[in-house]
Scaffold this motif. Structure first.
Motif, mmCIF file in Angstrom:
data_model
loop_
_atom_site.group_PDB
_atom_site.id
_atom_site.type_symbol
_atom_site.label_atom_id
_atom_site.label_comp_id
_atom_site.label_asym_id
_atom_site.label_seq_id
_atom_site.Cartn_x
_atom_site.Cartn_y
_atom_site.Cartn_z
ATOM 1 N N GLY A 181 75.581 27.498 38.102
ATOM 2 C CA GLY A 181 74.386 27.833 36.882
ATOM 3 C C GLY A 181 74.811 29.284 36.286
ATOM 4 N N ALA A 182 75.803 29.641 36.580
ATOM 5 C CA ALA A 182 76.097 30.693 35.146
ATOM 6 C C ALA A 182 76.258 30.191 33.818
ATOM 7 N N ASP A 183 75.888 31.188 33.111
ATOM 8 C CA ASP A 183 76.220 31.356 31.686
ATOM 9 C C ASP A 183 77.203 32.280 31.198
ATOM 10 N N CYS A 184 77.682 32.817 31.927
ATOM 11 C CA CYS A 184 78.732 33.836 31.894
ATOM 12 C C CYS A 184 79.115 33.689 32.260
ATOM 13 N N VAL A 185 80.401 35.059 33.108
ATOM 14 C CA VAL A 185 80.192 36.390 34.212
ATOM 15 C C VAL A 185 80.702 37.273 34.121
ATOM 16 N N VAL A 186 80.809 38.604 34.827
ATOM 17 C CA VAL A 186 81.293 39.701 34.397
ATOM 18 C C VAL A 186 82.088 40.391 35.309
ATOM 19 N N VAL A 187 83.112 41.388 35.789
ATOM 20 C CA VAL A 187 84.215 41.609 35.853
ATOM 21 C C VAL A 187 84.010 43.493 35.350
ATOM 22 N N LEU A 188 84.413 43.504 36.144
ATOM 23 C CA LEU A 188 84.700 46.069 35.756
ATOM 24 C C LEU A 188 86.410 45.595 35.019
ATOM 25 N N ALA A 189 86.551 46.506 34.152
ATOM 26 C CA ALA A 189 88.275 47.014 34.325
ATOM 27 C C ALA A 189 88.237 48.567 33.731
ATOM 28 N N PHE A 190 89.423 48.066 33.926
ATOM 29 C CA PHE A 190 89.382 50.627 34.164
ATOM 30 C C PHE A 190 89.994 51.065 33.102
ATOM 31 N N PRO A 191 90.722 50.555 31.913
ATOM 32 C CA PRO A 191 91.580 50.964 31.206
ATOM 33 C C PRO A 191 91.546 52.852 30.557
ATOM 34 N N GLY A 192 93.594 53.151 31.219
ATOM 35 C CA GLY A 192 93.016 54.535 31.300
ATOM 36 C C GLY A 192 93.456 55.061 32.555
ATOM 37 N N ALA A 193 92.894 54.269 33.918
ATOM 38 C CA ALA A 193 93.085 54.834 35.031
ATOM 39 C C ALA A 193 94.617 54.372 35.061
ATOM 40 N N PRO A 194 94.256 55.159 36.887
ATOM 41 C CA PRO A 194 96.158 55.117 36.959
ATOM 42 C C PRO A 194 96.657 53.931 37.389
ATOM 43 N N ASP A 195 95.822 52.802 37.938
ATOM 44 C CA ASP A 195 96.281 51.842 37.921
ATOM 45 C C ASP A 195 95.365 50.919 37.538
#
Length: 257
Positions: free
Chosen positions: A109-123
């Protein structure tokens, strides 16, 4: 053509489940226990939060399933990444994985999904690639994606200046995110630089517990005045003794009603 219009209709409806007609939203994040092993209290406090009528919640699979009836009137943003916890030493490297696929998120029933992202991190390449791949998967299903953009990662490999946060938000949007969640780089008026740089709705996360609930409400009001689309507050809401009243105050601050 019919396929594309159906996707567009799906995204529009799901976005409207999260954002009001004014384009603003009060998200309450209750997904912390998936990595902390503790956090949002279960049971009556969840019903208290729901009674405040948040526009949407950021939730784990368990909370989405166990409290489906409680939060049925709120949009559901499902946390789909993870794979590390605070039970061990918090890893310096990005060890996150995608745990739930887009079609699985739709089934719960999700209306959206969320994930983390780390621009500028070494990886940074790992999290940015995860985000881009999830976006393309969700696009064909008409499922919006929220990107939680943390410049330099939690270790702040790059400082959380207004410029860096703005650039991180823009990167999230450019990779296809429909909504960006990010840090507020200082006083709420600083969020203006972030909102101006980001071509999709951008909301401020709450971070550590603030000193008073007046502070929590003031930040929400300031972020919206600066052009933000709202807030995604977690422990500042579920850590409250009266979460229903606080959610109602946040709704007033964000929607002005």
């Amino acid at each position: 053509m019919q396929h594309h219009s159906a996707i567009g209709a799906g995204k529009l409806r799901r976005m409207r489940r999260m954002f009001g007609a004014d384009g603003r939203s009060v998200f309450v994040a209750i997904d912390h226990a998936a990595y902390m092993g503790e956090g949002p209290p279960l049971g009556e406090p969840m019903r208290e939060i729901a009674a405040g009528k948040p526009d949407a919640i950021l939730a784990t699979w368990h909370l989405a399933r166990a409290y489906a009836d409680v939060f049925a009137r709120s949009g559901l943003v499902l946390r789909v990444d993870g794979g590390s916890s605070e039970l061990g030493d918090m890893p310096k490297n990005d060890l996150n994985q995608i745990m739930h696929r887009a079609e699985e998120a739709l089934k719960i029933g999700a209306d959206c999904v969320v994930v983390l992202a780390f621009p500028g991190a070494p990886d940074e390449d790992q999290s940015l690639l995860r985000l881009a791949r999830l976006v393309t998967e969700c696009e064909t299903l008409g499922l919006p994606v929220m990107a939680e953009m943390i410049p330099g990662g939690w270790g702040q490999a790059v400082p959380w200046t207004a410029e860096n946060v703005a650039r991180a938000a823009r990167i999230g949007a450019e990779l296809g995110a429909d909504v960006v969640k990010t840090v507020c780089p200082g006083p709420p008026e600083e969020f203006a630089k972030v909102a101006e740089a980001c071509p999709v709705p951008v909301v401020a996360l709450g971070g550590p517990k603030m000193k008073t609930e007046d502070d929590v409400v003031a930040v929400a009001r300031g972020v919206v005045r600066a052009g933000g689309a709202g807030v995604a507050f977690g422990r500042n809401v579920w850590g409250s003794e009266k979460p229903r009243a606080l959610v109602e105050r946040l709704r007033e601050a964000v929607h002005g009603a």
